[in-house]
Motif scaffolding. Sequence first.
Motif, PDB file in Angstrom:
ATOM      1  N   LEU A   1       0.895  -1.222   0.093  1.00  0.00           N
ATOM      2  CA  LEU A   1      -0.595  -0.085  -0.176  1.00  0.00           C
ATOM      3  C   LEU A   1       0.626   1.006   0.289  1.00  0.00           C
ATOM      4  CD1 LEU A   1      -2.896   1.690  -0.010  1.00  0.00           C
ATOM      5  CD2 LEU A   1      -2.456   0.965   3.174  1.00  0.00           C
ATOM      6  N   VAL A   2       1.929   1.325   0.941  1.00  0.00           N
ATOM      7  CA  VAL A   2       2.626   2.692   0.787  1.00  0.00           C
ATOM      8  C   VAL A   2       3.525   2.672   0.121  1.00  0.00           C
ATOM      9  CG1 VAL A   2       4.553   3.528   2.443  1.00  0.00           C
ATOM     10  CG2 VAL A   2       2.783   2.279   3.088  1.00  0.00           C
ATOM     11  N   LEU A   3       3.521   1.679  -1.076  1.00  0.00           N
ATOM     12  CA  LEU A   3       4.669   1.834  -2.094  1.00  0.00           C
ATOM     13  C   LEU A   3       4.076   1.934  -3.521  1.00  0.00           C
ATOM     14  CD1 LEU A   3       7.126   1.371  -3.697  1.00  0.00           C
ATOM     15  CD2 LEU A   3       7.054  -1.028  -3.937  1.00  0.00           C
ATOM     16  N   GLU A   4       2.612   1.614  -3.483  1.00  0.00           N
ATOM     17  CA  GLU A   4       1.542   2.207  -3.986  1.00  0.00           C
ATOM     18  C   GLU A   4       1.653   3.872  -4.082  1.00  0.00           C
ATOM     19  OE1 GLU A   4      -0.406   2.197  -8.029  1.00  0.00           O
ATOM     20  OE2 GLU A   4       1.026   0.311  -7.046  1.00  0.00           O
ATOM     21  N   CYS A   5       1.148   4.017  -2.719  1.00  0.00           N
ATOM     22  CA  CYS A   5       0.770   5.727  -2.093  1.00  0.00           C
ATOM     23  C   CYS A   5       1.982   6.213  -3.230  1.00  0.00           C
ATOM     24  CB  CYS A   5       1.100   5.982  -0.767  1.00  0.00           C
ATOM     25  SG  CYS A   5      -0.478   5.300  -0.721  1.00  0.00           S
ATOM     26  N   PHE A   6       3.057   5.910  -2.656  1.00  0.00           N
ATOM     27  CA  PHE A   6       4.806   6.711  -3.321  1.00  0.00           C
ATOM     28  C   PHE A   6       5.295   6.743  -5.260  1.00  0.00           C
ATOM     29  CE2 PHE A   6       6.614   6.301   0.558  1.00  0.00           C
ATOM     30  CZ  PHE A   6       6.845   8.060   0.247  1.00  0.00           C
ATOM     31  N   ARG A   7       4.363   5.616  -5.028  1.00  0.00           N
ATOM     32  CA  ARG A   7       3.897   5.231  -7.395  1.00  0.00           C
ATOM     33  C   ARG A   7       2.877   6.545  -7.656  1.00  0.00           C
ATOM     34  NH1 ARG A   7       4.107  -1.554  -6.893  1.00  0.00           N
ATOM     35  NH2 ARG A   7       6.714  -1.657  -7.271  1.00  0.00           N
TER      36      ARG A   7
ATOM     37  N   VAL B   1      12.325  -2.093  -0.662  1.00  0.00           N
ATOM     38  CA  VAL B   1      10.748  -1.129  -1.069  1.00  0.00           C
ATOM     39  C   VAL B   1      11.729   0.850  -0.846  1.00  0.00           C
ATOM     40  CG1 VAL B   1       8.287  -0.057   0.119  1.00  0.00           C
ATOM     41  CG2 VAL B   1       9.395  -2.350   0.198  1.00  0.00           C
ATOM     42  N   ARG B   2      12.443   1.113   0.125  1.00  0.00           N
ATOM     43  CA  ARG B   2      12.889   2.403  -0.013  1.00  0.00           C
ATOM     44  C   ARG B   2      13.985   3.032  -1.269  1.00  0.00           C
ATOM     45  NH1 ARG B   2      16.716   3.394   5.061  1.00  0.00           N
ATOM     46  NH2 ARG B   2      14.801   2.510   5.235  1.00  0.00           N
ATOM     47  N   ALA B   3      14.539   1.995  -1.754  1.00  0.00           N
ATOM     48  CA  ALA B   3      15.786   2.098  -2.698  1.00  0.00           C
ATOM     49  C   ALA B   3      13.827   2.599  -4.000  1.00  0.00           C
ATOM     50  CB  ALA B   3      16.050   0.721  -3.136  1.00  0.00           C
ATOM     51  N   ASP B   4      12.914   1.501  -4.100  1.00  0.00           N
ATOM     52  CA  ASP B   4      12.302   1.492  -5.107  1.00  0.00           C
ATOM     53  C   ASP B   4      11.435   3.069  -5.734  1.00  0.00           C
ATOM     54  OD1 ASP B   4       9.286   2.243  -6.607  1.00  0.00           O
ATOM     55  OD2 ASP B   4       9.817  -0.100  -7.130  1.00  0.00           O
ATOM     56  N   VAL B   5      11.515   3.428  -4.255  1.00  0.00           N
ATOM     57  CA  VAL B   5      10.739   5.163  -4.182  1.00  0.00           C
ATOM     58  C   VAL B   5      12.099   6.128  -4.802  1.00  0.00           C
ATOM     59  CG1 VAL B   5       9.882   6.371  -2.458  1.00  0.00           C
ATOM     60  CG2 VAL B   5       8.943   4.257  -2.514  1.00  0.00           C
ATOM     61  N   VAL B   6      13.187   5.534  -4.006  1.00  0.00           N
ATOM     62  CA  VAL B   6      14.435   7.161  -3.896  1.00  0.00           C
ATOM     63  C   VAL B   6      14.793   6.765  -5.835  1.00  0.00           C
ATOM     64  CG1 VAL B   6      17.115   6.873  -3.864  1.00  0.00           C
ATOM     65  CG2 VAL B   6      15.413   6.627  -2.591  1.00  0.00           C
ATOM     66  N   SER B   7      14.891   5.381  -6.452  1.00  0.00           N
ATOM     67  CA  SER B   7      14.381   5.211  -8.029  1.00  0.00           C
ATOM     68  C   SER B   7      13.215   6.132  -8.303  1.00  0.00           C
ATOM     69  CB  SER B   7      14.686   4.279  -7.918  1.00  0.00           C
ATOM     70  OG  SER B   7      14.504   3.907  -9.858  1.00  0.00           O
ATOM     71  N   ARG B   8      12.537   6.160  -8.094  1.00  0.00           N
ATOM     72  CA  ARG B   8      10.955   7.373  -8.733  1.00  0.00           C
ATOM     73  C   ARG B   8      11.499   8.673  -8.737  1.00  0.00           C
ATOM     74  NH1 ARG B   8       6.496   4.106 -10.497  1.00  0.00           N
ATOM     75  NH2 ARG B   8       7.033   1.430  -9.376  1.00  0.00           N
TER      76      ARG B   8
END
Length: 412
Positions: free
Chosen positions: A265-271, A326-333
């Motif tokens: 959920l949190v990752l999708e919020c960032f996405r 998950v953090r790495a994915d968000v930082v990449s975005r």
Amino acid sequence: MRSSARFERKREAILDAAAELINQHGARGATLQEVANAVGLNTTSVTYYFRRKEQLAAAVFERSLTRLHQMVDEAAREATPRERVERFIALHVALRKRVIRGTDKALVNFSDMRTLDAELRQPLQDQYRQLFGTVRAYFGPFENEAHRNLCTARAHMMLEVIFWLPAWLARYAINDFNRVSRRLFTIFDEGLAVAGAKWQPRFITPAEISETMPPQDPAAENFLRVATRLINESGYRGASVVRIVEELNVTKGSFYHHLDAKDDLVLECFRQSYKRVAVVQWLAHRDGKDEWERLSWAIASLLDIQFNGEWPLTRTTALQALPADVRADVVSRSDRTAFRFMGTLVDGVREGTINPVDPMIASQLILSTLNSAYDLKGWAAKLPPRQAIALYASTLIDGLFDNRVLDTAWDG
């Protein structure tokens, strides 16, 4: 006396270990067991110094707030607003040098203070408000209430940029840190807009954004809206599945029907946040006649989402509590979003519509300013919507020392 000295050394070691863990995992993710392991004690020994994990976290925040206030006060002794801001930047860049070299400890990330219980949180918030007032006074004395509002925006923007500094400064060599400090101050001083540029943005509406994005399941979107607000207000740990389903008046089963776990959920919020930013950037690029229009339209539209929208962007303060992958994915975005702003800045400098600034540093300032704007939602609600956006945007557009924005006739 020797016993007292040993007590203080061990207490400081515990605080150091806890601060590092809080920066890695958030206040609720740093356990007493992990702290004990880091300092070579058992959990019972740690509770001799701090009975509860929350008390330890509060002590960590208080110590960092005291250190930050010392830096704020040192910069406040400079004679002019420009000298105060320049000194404040230099102090933090110097701290990052020492942290990287291992001769000093980083400040703790203050965003997780909001996860503490009220009796521990309130004194810390009072201390932060005093600190904030000192920073706002860098730009004083206040001529009137409008000037005070502008200085509130400036203080908030500058502090958030400084808090975001560790996220990107390490990409530079230490020998370049002084140059980075000068370039950062240049943006604070001169802003992004060239002389004569007009602030007349076209606001990209939520409807335009929705029409451009792929279709979204309404039920899943409701989860994302509520989760984003809770994350922004209470941090990653505060946005529990229980609170989310209670607000939506649905079952946990409904939640897990759409999402496998809270991290999803949190990752999708960032996405979704970064997708909406990308759509705004694309629409501004498509319709703006030059890079200044494209940049100002994007900034204004994203601030409108943060101040007035029902679905704000997800605060990056939740990053520290996310699992590493998950953090790495968000930082990449986040980096991809910064690259798009960098492209606008570089092209704008070439065509002469944007000040010649370091595009990498400027893009990080833009991201930090837009993302943290949500925290001034209450401040913005007291002003006409367009005025609040223009005042806050002026910290980027005009810099921190130009008061011409106060002379603009607002239409509200």
